[in-house]
Structure formats: C-alpha cells, structure tokens
Design an enzyme around this catalytic site. Structure first.
Site, PDB file in Angstrom:
ATOM      1  N   ASP A 133       0.844  -1.209   0.000  1.00 13.35           N
ATOM      2  CA  ASP A 133       0.000   0.000   0.000  1.00 13.35           C
ATOM      3  C   ASP A 133       0.871   1.248   0.000  1.00 13.35           C
ATOM      4  O   ASP A 133       1.402   1.644   1.042  1.00 13.35           O
ATOM      5  CB  ASP A 133      -0.907  -0.019   1.228  1.00 13.35           C
ATOM      6  CG  ASP A 133      -1.969  -1.096   1.115  1.00 13.35           C
ATOM      7  OD1 ASP A 133      -2.079  -1.923   2.043  1.00 13.35           O
ATOM      8  OD2 ASP A 133      -2.668  -1.133   0.097  1.00 13.35           O
ATOM      9  N   ASP A 169     -10.182  -5.570  -1.550  1.00 15.14           N
ATOM     10  CA  ASP A 169      -9.209  -5.042  -0.597  1.00 15.14           C
ATOM     11  C   ASP A 169      -9.895  -4.266   0.522  1.00 15.14           C
ATOM     12  O   ASP A 169     -10.541  -3.251   0.286  1.00 15.14           O
ATOM     13  CB  ASP A 169      -8.232  -4.096  -1.332  1.00 15.14           C
ATOM     14  CG  ASP A 169      -7.212  -3.489  -0.390  1.00 15.14           C
ATOM     15  OD1 ASP A 169      -6.437  -2.632  -0.852  1.00 15.14           O
ATOM     16  OD2 ASP A 169      -7.180  -3.862   0.798  1.00 15.14           O
TER      17      ASP A 169
HETATM   18  C1  DX5 Z   1      -6.454   0.574   2.784  1.00 13.26           C
HETATM   19  C2  DX5 Z   1      -5.529  -0.569   2.536  1.00 13.26           C
HETATM   20  C3  DX5 Z   1      -6.030  -1.746   3.345  1.00 13.26           C
HETATM   21  C4  DX5 Z   1      -5.054  -2.863   3.442  1.00 13.26           C
HETATM   22  C5  DX5 Z   1      -5.750  -4.089   3.976  1.00 13.26           C
HETATM   23  O1  DX5 Z   1      -5.971   1.700   2.172  1.00 13.26           O
HETATM   24  O2  DX5 Z   1      -5.492  -0.866   1.151  1.00 13.26           O
HETATM   25  O3  DX5 Z   1      -7.217  -2.177   2.740  1.00 13.26           O
HETATM   26  O4  DX5 Z   1      -4.505  -3.131   2.210  1.00 13.26           O
HETATM   27  O5  DX5 Z   1      -6.036  -3.844   5.328  1.00 13.26           O
HETATM   28  P1  DX5 Z   1      -6.988  -4.800   6.178  1.00 13.26           P
HETATM   29  O6  DX5 Z   1      -6.934  -6.171   5.562  1.00 13.26           O
HETATM   30  O7  DX5 Z   1      -6.416  -4.771   7.570  1.00 13.26           O
HETATM   31  O8  DX5 Z   1      -8.345  -4.182   6.068  1.00 13.26           O
END
Ligand code: DX5
Length: 223
Positions: free
Chosen positions: A37, A177
């Site tokens: 990210d 995601d």
């Molecule tokens: C948000 C990120 C999150 C991350 C995943 O900007 O993109 O979505 O990748 O986080 P979790 O799986 O903890 O929601």
C-alpha cells in the site's frame, strides 16, 4: 472449475521493524502475492513507503508484488516501482486523469496494469478501461488504513464487477481489498473474487502468520 481464491497479505499491518522476516513468513505460509500500500500523505493522510522499501521487499521474496497506489500523482511513481520489482500496479480511477495512457505505460514497462476504486465511486468509471487491464480491485474499506470494518455494500459491487468481466470475456483478476478476514472472506469469495488483500487478518499480535493464513484459507471455503 472455479479458481481457488488467492490471498495477498498486505504489509501495511506488518511489523516494519522486521519487514523482511514478515514477508518471508507470509511466503512460507502460502501467500500467493504481497500487497504493497503506497500512500503519499496527500491522497490519503498516512504516509507509508516507496520504491526503496519495496526494493528491499523484492529481495525478501520471490512472490509477485502488487502496488496499490494511494497517491495523488500516480504518473510519478510507475517507473520507479517497476524498477523496484513490482509486478502489478493498481491505479485509483479517481486519481489517474490520463488513465488510458498510464495503463499503456505500465504495460509497456512489462508490468501488469490494474485499476481500483473507492467504495462510493460509480462502477461505470471502469467501463472504458476494463478491457485493457489485467486486474480490477474493489475497495471494501475507505483507503488509508488497515484494520477497518468491511463495508457490506461492497459485496454487490464485487458481484456486479464479476458479471461485467464475464460479459466482456475479460480474464482480468477480480481483487477485493479491505476488511477481509475469517468472518468476511467466504462472502467475498461467493461474490466472485479471485484474489483478496488481507492485512490485519494476517499480520497481528493474536496469532502467527502461519496460523492466520490457515484460518483464512479454511474460512474461505466455509470451514
Ligand atoms: C487501505 C488498505 C487496506 C489494506 C488491507 O488503504 O489498502 O485495505 O490493504 O487492510 P486490512 O486487511 O487490515 O483491512
């Protein structure tokens, strides 16, 4: 035959003090890719990491690397990220004014172009670009942070995008995601996802990465 759901742990929730070890743990636990990210502190408030850290992750694993660009100027990051070893670049449709051009640029550099969009961005913004990308990511949280709750309305958006991809005969990977964990992963799979990002469900202080990945795999098939 439906493809088995793939899991890409997001290092956003990993221990940055031992990032290489955490990435190796994820690979050993059967991760299919690593999600990165990239946040610039402008498109979203947090700042995470860029090409230099990603190059270090590249040295830690042979898994495919995908970069989720949560940045206001994606055009500035494409070349450095491909040079750092990123295999797939996911552009937010909200940030790429010249989306068609950037998708072509990513492909010309030998990487896989993908698009992603925020929970309230109309799916119709995908129409023109869908036939040209290798991956489509549906955000099920608002971008910027890990550990957020899954936005239930994303399920319909996942199903609708699955239908759209099948209708045009696209082989693009459908990714989800945000907020994917043992409680939400089976519904996400049932809605038609091929791949999920999981950050806090994989990297947390409750269990090992191996245990977390096994829990997700089991839950994905309704175990
Ligand atoms: C948000 C990120 C999150 C991350 C995943 O900007 O993109 O979505 O990748 O986080 P979790 O799986 O903890 O929601």
């Amino acid at each position: 035959m439906a493809r088995a759901l793939q899991i890409a742990p997001s290092i956003l929730s990993a221990d940055f003090g031992r990032l290489g070890e955490q990435v190796r743990d994820a690979e050993a636990a059967g991760a299919d890719a690593i999600s990165l990210d990239v946040m610039d502190g402008h498109y979203v408030p947090p700042i995470t990491f860029g090409a230099d850290v990603i190059a270090a992750v590249r040295r830690s694993t042979s898994l495919p690397l995908e970069a989720h660009l949560m940045v206001s100027n994606p055009e500035a990051h494409i070349e450095p990220l491909v040079a750092a070893g990123v295999d797939t670049i996911l552009l937010h449709v909200e940030t790429a004014i010249h989306l068609h051009k950037l998708v072509q640029e990513i492909r010309a550099l030998g990487a896989r172009p993908g698009v992603t969009l925020n929970p309230a961005t109309p799916l119709s913004t995908l129409d023109a670009i869908l036939p040209l990308v290798d991956q489509v990511q549906i955000m099920s949280v608002n971008p910027g942070w890990g550990g957020q709750a899954f936005i239930e309305s994303a399920l319909e958006r996942i199903a609708s995008t699955r239908e759209r991809l099948d209708t045009i005969g696209s082989q693009a990977v459908l990714e989800v995601d945000g907020g994917v964990n043992a409680s939400t992963i089976s519904a996400v799979a049932a809605a038609g996802a091929d791949l999920v990002v999981a950050g806090s469900a994989v990297f947390n202080d409750r269990e090992s990465v191996e245990e977390a990945m096994a829990r997700l795999r089991s839950a994905a098939v309704g175990g």
